[in-house]
Design an enzyme around this catalytic site. Structure first.
Site, PDB file in Angstrom:
ATOM      1  CE  LYS A   1      -0.562  61.074 -39.708  1.00  0.00           C
ATOM      2  NZ  LYS A   1       0.514  61.461 -38.897  1.00  0.00           N
TER       3      LYS A   1
HETATM    4  C1  LIG Z   1       2.479  66.481 -36.716  1.00  0.00           C
HETATM    5  C2  LIG Z   1       1.709  65.614 -35.971  1.00  0.00           C
HETATM    6  N1  LIG Z   1       1.008  66.309 -34.927  1.00  0.00           N
HETATM    7  C3  LIG Z   1      -0.040  65.689 -34.258  1.00  0.00           C
HETATM    8  C4  LIG Z   1      -0.468  64.090 -34.305  1.00  0.00           C
HETATM    9  C5  LIG Z   1      -1.326  63.744 -33.212  1.00  0.00           C
HETATM   10  O1  LIG Z   1      -2.444  63.131 -34.298  1.00  0.00           O
HETATM   11  P1  LIG Z   1      -3.370  61.989 -33.695  1.00  0.00           P
HETATM   12  O2  LIG Z   1      -3.540  62.379 -32.285  1.00  0.00           O
HETATM   13  O3  LIG Z   1      -4.443  61.975 -34.702  1.00  0.00           O
HETATM   14  O4  LIG Z   1      -2.360  60.724 -34.004  1.00  0.00           O
HETATM   15  C6  LIG Z   1       0.348  63.490 -35.260  1.00  0.00           C
HETATM   16  C7  LIG Z   1       0.084  62.280 -35.356  1.00  0.00           C
HETATM   17  O5  LIG Z   1      -0.414  61.633 -36.194  1.00  0.00           O
HETATM   18  C8  LIG Z   1       1.335  64.238 -36.172  1.00  0.00           C
HETATM   19  O6  LIG Z   1       2.058  63.735 -37.027  1.00  0.00           O
END
Ligand SMILES: Cc1ncc(COP(=O)(O)O)c(C=O)c1O
Length: 310
Positions: free
Chosen positions: A155
Site C-alpha cells: 500500500k
Molecule cells: C486498491 C485497494 N484495493 C483493495 C482495498 C481493500 O483492502 P482492505 O479490505 O484491506 O481495506 C483497498 C483498501 O485499502 C485498496 O486501496
C-alpha cells in the site's frame, strides 16, 4: 478537547503534527500506509478496531518492499494505535491512518540513504459508498499498475495516483466507482476495493497475481462465506464480460465495507438491486466488525478501557 496524533515518536495535538515541504515522501510518493476502521458499538459504549494486527502485518510487508525501517513491533504498533484512539475518544465510526514514510528533507529519487519516520492520525469516517442502494460502476480506461511497475500488494502512497485517475474519471462520467483491468485485460480491482462476482452460486474474485491489494475485507468475506454460508470462493482471472453476466457483484474494502454493485458500464446486474448472497454477507460482516459476533471477537480489538456513554 483537541484531536491527537502520534508523530515524531510522541502523542501531540493533531494541529501541531506537520511535515516540512522538502519531505521526500511528499515529492516521490515514497510512503506506505494503512486504513484501519474503528467501528463504534453504541450499546456497549465501545470502539472496536477491526483486524488491527493484520493491517500492521501488511504495513510491515509494504515497508519491507519500499525499504522503510519501521522500528516498532506488531504489538507496539497495536498498542500505540489503541492509545491514540482512546485519547481521541470518538463515539462514532472512525478511520485510523498509519503512515511510514521517507522523511529526509532532501531532493533525489531513490530509496536508499534516507531517514524514515512514522505517524498515525484518526478521523471520523462514515460510509464511503452507498452500502444500501449499491454502486454504479464503470470499467476504467486507466489500466491497473503492474507488479513490475509499483507493486500493488504494497500500500504505497505513490501507487494511488493510478486509483485517483480512475476514480475521478468514473465520477466525472456519472459513476460511483471504477473497476480497473490489468494490462492483459483481466479484472483487477476497484480504485480502493477488491471485486467479487457471484457466478453459478459461487464467489469468484481475482487472484493476487492480477495486481490487487490483498484486502483484509476480502479475506474476511471469503472466510464468512465459507464458514457461515457454505459458499466457496474461486480465485481466478476474470474476463471483463463476466462482469456483465454475473448474478451478483460487490466491492470489499475497509472504507467501502461490503458494497453491492448494481450496474456496470450501464448494464444492470440481476434485477438492479443488491443480490441475496451480497445482502447476507453484508449483514454477517456488519455484525462481525461491531463486535456483535462472539465467534469472531478475536478480530475486534476494544480501544476503550471503560465503556463510553454518549
Ligand atoms: C486498491 C485497494 N484495493 C483493495 C482495498 C481493500 O483492502 P482492505 O479490505 O484491506 O481495506 C483497498 C483498501 O485499502 C485498496 O486501496
Amino acid at each position: 478537547m483537541p484531536d491527537f496524533a502520534f508523530f515524531n515518536k510522541q502523542f501531540m495535538p493533531l494541529s501541531e503534527a506537520k511535515v516540512g515541504i522538502m519531505t521526500h515522501a511528499l515529492h516521490y510518493g515514497t510512503a506506505c500506509f494503512e486504513g484501519i476502521r474503528g467501528n463504534w458499538n453504541p450499546e456497549e459504549g465501545q470502539m472496536y478496531l477491526f483486524r488491527i494486527k493484520d493491517h500492521y502485518l501488511r504495513l510491515k510487508k509494504s515497508c519491507h518492499i519500499l525499504k522503510i525501517n519501521l522500528p516498532y513491533s506488531l504489538d507496539k504498533l497495536c498498542q500505540l494505535t489503541v492509545e491514540l484512539v482512546e485519547r481521541n475518544g470518538y463515539q462514532e465510526d472512525i478511520y485510523v491512518r498509519p503512515v511510514a514514510y521517507k522523511s529526509s528533507q532532501t531532493v533525489g529519487v531513490r530509496l536508499h540513504d534516507l531517514e524514515d519516520d512514522f505517524f498515525i492520525f484518526v478521523t471520523p469516517f462514515g460510509p464511503y459508498l452507498d452500502i444500501g442502494k449499491g454502486a454504479r460502476c464503470c470499467v476504467s480506461t486507466w489500466r491497473r499498475i503492474d507488479d513490475n511497475m509499483i507493486p500493488p500488494r504494497a500500500k504505497i502512497t505513490g501507487l494511488y495516483v493510478n486509483s485517483a485517475l480512475a476514480k475521478t474519471e468514473a465520477w466525472e462520467n456519472g459513476f460511483d466507482e471504477a473497476i480497473l483491468l490489468t494490462q492483459e485485460g483481466h479484472v483487477s480491482e476497484g480504485s480502493g476495493e477488491n471485486v467479487f462476482l457471484v457466478l453459478q452460486g459461487k464467489l469468484v474474485t481475482p487472484p493476487s497475481s492480477d495486481n490487487i491489494l490483498m484486502g483484509i475485507t476480502r479475506d474476511t468475506v471469503i472466510k464468512l462465506a465459507k464458514n457461515e454460508l457454505g459458499v466457496d470462493t474461486v480465485e481466478r482471472p476474470i474476463d471483463r464480460s463476466e462482469l456483465y453476466i454475473a448474478e451478483e457483484c460487490f466491492l470489499t474494502g475497509t472504507a467501502a465495507h461490503v458494497t453491492p454493485v448494481i450496474e456496470i458500464d450501464r448494464r444492470k446486474l440481476g434485477n438492479g438491486k443488491a443480490g441475496e448472497i451480497t445482502k447476507k454477507l453484508q449483514q454477517l460482516y456488519f455484525d462481525v466488525i461491531r463486535g456483535k459476533s462472539s465467534k469472531y471477537l478475536d478480530w475486534c480489538t476494544p480501544a476503550y478501557r471503560s465503556k463510553l456513554v454518549a
